[in-house]
Design an enzyme around this catalytic site. Structure first.
Site, PDB file in Angstrom:
ATOM      1  CD  GLN A  75     -11.474  -4.862  52.126  1.00 56.87           C
ATOM      2  OE1 GLN A  75     -10.523  -4.016  52.162  1.00 56.87           O
ATOM      3  NE2 GLN A  75     -11.495  -5.439  50.886  1.00 56.87           N
ATOM      4  CB  SER A  76      -7.818  -6.819  58.468  1.00 58.75           C
ATOM      5  OG  SER A  76      -6.872  -6.529  59.624  1.00 58.75           O
TER       6      SER A  76
END
Length: 334
Positions: A75-76
């Site tokens: 979930q960058s």
């Protein structure tokens, strides 16, 4: 200090707002709280990485790149903003995403930032935990280069001497807003992870002789490691812009007591911070960076580190779209 000599592509909505948080201030009964809204930079829901990408993408184009690559966690926020910047500029984007949490929930793996990565046209490959991800990034970039592509590899978080220029510029922007509004702050607080935001701010504030202490709230590494990473990058930024050694080792301060179970895994204090900012100020934090940064701010106020009569500004690094990937740990409707 002249940043105009460095290539830059305008991607962000700047300046970002500087706003008071009166209800959170009243609830905590401590210092007067303000927020610098770098969640409002605009690119694909915004976030702090957009400032860095203005310099990184300009460098990529100057080098003749036809694609960009970067790496980060599943979930960058950085990967999502990089994919959006590449889409806007007509470059291909390839992402290498590392599993740092062990979460297998469908929303975590397909929603939030990952969904937007795909919508922006990025291609994705995945890695398990514990690898040297920047080494993985360079190896993949070499593979593209061997197949007649011209890749530009951006390190995790966009945190190198080029990307950190975005936060040197942010320091200048903030000080201009303070002068314009007749404000002074006793402390600045922000989340710190890949080090570029804190390093760039440190250099900018010191080069401008601003008497504004900066505290990073760590989201992953131990304090000694985090401070060393920030200071090392600050030195590289100083060399890049030619300001001399303006940041002393003692200027780089991180508190890493609010990391919780690990990177990307929210602690109870993270969830409380998300709840308080949402209910009291209508502000959305993320579970990885801004939520932990805000947890540190709240915790330190409760411990008396910042007190009534002081004025503290919190830099919001964005990432609220990531909330939709964390439905398995966030409260839902009854």
């Amino acid at each position: 200090m002249h940043l105009s000599c460095f290539p830059r592509i305008r991607l962000a909505h700047l300046p970002t707002p500087l706003e008071p948080m009166p209800r959170l201030t009243a609830a905590l009964g401590g210092p007067e709280l303000w927020i610098k809204r770098d969640d409002c930079t605009g690119l694909s829901t915004g976030g702090n990485k957009t400032r860095k990408l203005e310099y990184l993408m300009a460098e990529a184009l100057a080098m003749g790149a036809d694609m960009v690559l970067t790496q980060g966690a599943t979930q960058s926020n950085h990967a999502r903003q990089t994919a959006a910047a590449a889409a806007r500029l007509g470059l291909d984007c390839h992402l290498i995403l590392e599993d740092r949490t062990g979460y297998n929930e469908p929303n975590y793996r397909r929603n939030g930032n990952v969904l937007l990565d795909v919508l922006h046209g990025a291609t994705i490959e995945y890695r398990g935990t514990g690898l040297d991800m920047n080494a993985e990034l360079l190896a993949v970039a070499d593979g593209f280069a061997a197949n007649a592509r011209t890749p530009y590899a951006i390190p995790g978080g966009g945190s190198n001497a080029t990307g950190a220029l975005g936060y040197v510029n942010c320091a200048l922007e903030l000080l201009g807003q303070m002068v314009e509004r007749g404000l002074t702050f006793d402390q600045m607080v922000t989340a710190t992870g890949s080090a570029g935001t804190q390093a760039g701010l440190s250099v900018g504030l010191r080069a401008l002789i601003a008497q504004l202490p900066l505290l990073g709230i760590g989201v992953r590494a131990a304090r000694e490691v985090q401070e060393a990473n920030v200071f090392r990058l600050a030195q590289a930024v100083e060399a890049r812009i030619g300001v001399g050694s303006v940041v002393a080792r003692g200027d780089v301060v991180a508190n890493c007591d609010y990391v919780g179970p690990g990177y990307g895994i929210p602690a109870a204090s993270t969830l409380e911070a998300i709840d308080m900012f949402a209910r009291l100020e209508g502000l959305l934090l993320d579970p990885v960076y801004s939520g932990k940064g805000a947890a540190g701010l709240i915790g330190l106020i409760r411990k008396g580190a910042f007190v009534a009569g002081q004025r503290v500004v919190f830099l919001h690094t964005g990432g609220a779209i990531g909330l939709t990937g964390y439905t398995h740990v966030l409260p839902g409707p009854d």
